[in-house]
Structure formats: structure tokens, C-alpha cells
Design an enzyme around this catalytic site. Structure first.
Site, mmCIF file in Angstrom:
data_model
loop_
_atom_site.group_PDB
_atom_site.id
_atom_site.type_symbol
_atom_site.label_atom_id
_atom_site.label_comp_id
_atom_site.label_asym_id
_atom_site.label_seq_id
_atom_site.Cartn_x
_atom_site.Cartn_y
_atom_site.Cartn_z
ATOM 1 C CG HIS A 149 -8.541 2.203 3.347
ATOM 2 N ND1 HIS A 149 -8.988 1.190 4.269
ATOM 3 C CD2 HIS A 149 -7.813 1.388 2.616
ATOM 4 C CE1 HIS A 149 -8.158 0.182 4.180
ATOM 5 N NE2 HIS A 149 -7.502 0.332 3.022
ATOM 6 C CG HIS A 196 -2.796 0.098 0.892
ATOM 7 N ND1 HIS A 196 -2.270 -0.515 1.899
ATOM 8 C CD2 HIS A 196 -4.113 -0.087 0.753
ATOM 9 C CE1 HIS A 196 -3.349 -1.293 2.426
ATOM 10 N NE2 HIS A 196 -4.576 -1.002 1.653
ATOM 11 C CE LYS A 210 -7.344 -1.917 8.241
ATOM 12 N NZ LYS A 210 -7.222 -1.634 6.755
ATOM 13 C CG HIS A 218 -9.249 -6.434 6.255
ATOM 14 N ND1 HIS A 218 -8.747 -5.920 4.618
ATOM 15 C CD2 HIS A 218 -9.841 -7.649 5.835
ATOM 16 C CE1 HIS A 218 -8.797 -6.702 3.800
ATOM 17 N NE2 HIS A 218 -9.798 -7.745 4.440
ATOM 18 C CG HIS A 261 -11.580 -2.390 2.479
ATOM 19 N ND1 HIS A 261 -12.245 -3.185 3.400
ATOM 20 C CD2 HIS A 261 -10.240 -2.306 2.694
ATOM 21 C CE1 HIS A 261 -11.233 -3.935 3.799
ATOM 22 N NE2 HIS A 261 -10.000 -3.189 3.605
ATOM 23 C CG ASP A 309 -8.369 -0.949 -0.245
ATOM 24 O OD1 ASP A 309 -7.247 -0.767 0.345
ATOM 25 O OD2 ASP A 309 -8.948 -1.898 -0.456
#
Length: 356
Positions: free
Chosen positions: A17, A19, A107, A145, A183, A256
Site C-alpha cells: 500500500h 502513495h 481500490k 479504505h 491500513h 500507506d
């Protein structure tokens, strides 16, 4: 015992995970991840979001170009792409993704849940049932999420309510759909993932394993500790740490890591996200060492994720050594700076080397 270990070599880990953002930010941060991890699941919440295979392919090309510019061989790091699920995602999008060979998940962002989630899903089972059925058939994981966005629900209860309102009905409707609860932050989430029927797993961040919500307010408001889902009570942190270090293969590493320029964090309406790509494995080693379970780090970081995603384990290695690691105060990023989590503090583990 872990307390006597001074060096630890594990199969090269993956980040399930991550970004990376885009443009100059991407170019600034990709090296921090590639230094430690063989692969990473790349989040699709760009502006505009990555909603099709064509957009995912173009984003992947930009990541590979940034790697090359940074001197990172493609053999050393592989971005695993995802699509952003919307109310308008089609069955054809899913079929193309499953055939692509480089899209490894879809996602779910509930609309308004976090950074760049405005285009997210408004009614998962009501608007996306045909897409979910296609994903179940293709074996393409849904990455969630896990928070509701109802303004009447307390911020700290959003994950627990999501389990009841979304996860349980989802599993009932699609019992063979592969789902990653990303997460994870609560004891309720841990209990659900441990005992849910069907192919369910969860990623755990280093910051949720190491810190509770007191970190947000230690010595004043601390914007660089602010993330979504937000840090929770100590009892939840302990439940997460127990899950991560249990050896249960449903739990695996997902940082994350979320880079934001310093000025956008230290603002009246600061962005959510902790930057941990720089020192991810040092943080995870610190968490596992805190409960004398370094011997279980390899499973969590290097084995459980590939098994769930149906991918081979990496062939390289990563070596950690017990040594002082001072986290820098800030790092250059796209003409600005980014502040890493726990900036200025010291850890007792550091990455010593990676090998083929």
C-alpha cells in the site's frame, strides 16, 4: 530471543500500500521505496484518478521513467498498479485489468473518506455489484479504505462501523471475492480479519503499530502525525501489533506512505498522510523488536503478501542491523520539503544492505 539479535537478513520485502503521487513529487520519493522494497501496490488516487487500464499503463510508464532517471533498474523495483473504483466502473474495465498483467487490484475509496476520494463509491453493493462479481470471477482483489463517511459517526468509530455496514454484507454477497482491508487501525478490524470467512487479508502501517493518538497532541498539535484512518487508542495499537507479529498470514506490510509538502501539512487545514517510505523497514523492525518478535518480521514483510496476491516471493534479500538511525528533520521534495514521520528522533535499527 529478538533482544539478542544484532543483525537480521530477510527475503526482500514488498509494500502492499503506497502513495507515489505524480510528476516532480514522484521523482523525489520513488527512490526511498525502491531502496528497500522489491514491489509496491501503487494507489490510484491521483487527480484525475486512475480509473482505466489505459490510465494505469500511462501512470506505470511515468513511474518507470522516474525510476530510470533516479538510477533505479527496473529489475530492482516493480510498481504493481491498481484502478480507482467509481460508481461508473464497468465490467469491461475489470476484464481488461485482469488480462493486463500489471493491474493487481481495484481500490475502494468511500466518497469523501480521504485524500482525493471525491470520485469514490457512493453505494458499493447498490452501484458496483456487477463489477464486484466480475472481480470475484477474475480473482482480482478489492482493496478497501475501511471507513464509513457518515457525518453522524464519530471519526474514531468509522472503521468499526464499516465492518458491520460494509464488510459483512460484502462477504455475504461475494464470498469468494479477495478483499484486502487496508491500513487496519482497530481491534474490531483485527478481530474481523482474523475470523472472517473467505479470502480476506489486511495491511498494517508502521505508524499504527508504533504510535497511538497521543502522538497527535504531544507538546502541541503535531500535523505530521495526522493520517487517515487516524491514530487510535493504545488498546487498538496493541491489537494491531499483536496481529502483525502473530505469524497469521492474513496480515502483511503496507506502509500507506503518503508524501505532502511541508506547507500543506503545517496549514490551517492540513493534509492527511504520514511519510514513512524513507525509513519504513527501520520503523517496522522497531515495532517487532518492541515485543521480541523480530523472527516473525520476514513472514509479515516478505511472505504473506505475495501468497495472498498469488505472486512469487522476491529472490533478493534485505539486511537490517541494530544501530542508531537518526531520522532527518526534512527531505527535499519537488521544490519544497517533506517531513518524515518522527523527524529528528532516533531508531535503533537501520537498513544495512540489499542483495540479489
Amino acid at each position: 530471543m529478538s533482544s539478542t539479535i544484532t543483525s537480521l537478513t530477510i527475503i526482500r520485502p514488498d509494500d502492499w500500500h503506497l502513495h507515489l503521487r505524480d510528476g516532480a513529487v514522484l521523482a523525489s520519493v520513488v527512490g526511498d521505496t525502491a531502496r528497500q522494497f522489491g514491489r509496491a501496490i501503487i494507489m490510484p488516487n491521483l487527480k484525475p484518478p486512475v480509473t482505466t487500464v489505459a490510465l494505469a499503463a500511462a501512470y506505470r510508464d511515468r513511474i518507470l521513467a522516474a525510476q530510470e532517471k533516479a538510477g533505479i533498474p527496473q529489475r530492482d523495483f516493480t510498481p504493481l498498479m491498481t484502478l480507482y473504483l467509481t460508481d461508473n466502473t464497468s465490467v469491461q474495465d475489470i476484464e481488461q485489468a485482469a488480462k493486463s498483467g500489471f493491474v493487481h487490484g481495484v481500490k475502494l475509496y468511500p466518497a469523501g473518506a480521504t485524500t482525493n476520494s471525491d470520485a469514490g463509491v457512493t453505494d458499493l453493493l447498490g452501484r458496483c455489484s456487477l463489477v464486484l462479481e466480475a472481480m470475484q470471477k477474475a480473482g482480482l482483489p478489492l482493496l478497501v479504505h475501511g471507513e464509513v463517511t457518515d457525518p453522524d459517526i464519530d471519526l474514531f468509530d468509522r472503521e468499526a462501523v464499516f465492518v458491520d455496514r460494509v464488510m459483512i454484507p460484502l462477504r455475504r454477497a461475494f464470498p469468494e471475492l479477495k478483499v484486502v482491508f487496508e491500513h487496519l487501525t482497530t481491534s474490531e478490524g483485527v478481530q474481523y480479519v482474523r475470523y472472517a470467512e473467505g479470502p480476506v487479508a489486511a495491511t498494517l502501517t508502521a505508524h499504527h503499530l508504533l504510535y497511538n493518538r497521543n502522538a497527535l497532541f504531544a507538546g502541541g498539535l503535531q500535523p505530521h502525525w495526522y493520517c487517515l484512518p487516524v491514530l487510535k487508542r493504545e488498546k487498538h495499537r496493541q491489537a494491531l501489533l499483536d496481529a502483525a507479529t502473530s505469524g497469521n498470514n492474513r496480515f502483511f506490510l503496507g506502509t500507506d506512505s503518503a508524501p505532502h509538502p511541508r506547507g500543506l501539512k503545517e496549514a490551517a487545514c492540513g493534509c492527511a498522510g504520514c511519510y514513512t517510505a524513507l525509513h519504513a523497514m527501520e520503523l517496522y523492525a522497531t515495532a517487532f523488536a518492541s515485543v521480541d518478535r523480530l523472527d516473525r518480521l520476514e513472514g509479515f514483510a516478505s511472505r504473506h503478501g505475495p501468497a495472498f496476491y498469488g505472486l512469487p516471493e522476491n529472490t533478493g534479500t534485505l539486511t537490517l542491523e541494530r544501530a542508531d538511525f537518526k531520522i532527518p528533520a526534512e527531505l527535499p521534495m519537488a521544490g519544497s520539503t517533506v517531513v518524515p514521520l518522527a523527524a529528528g528522533q532516533s531508531l535503533q535499527w537501520k537498513v544495512a544492505s540489499t542483495g540479489a
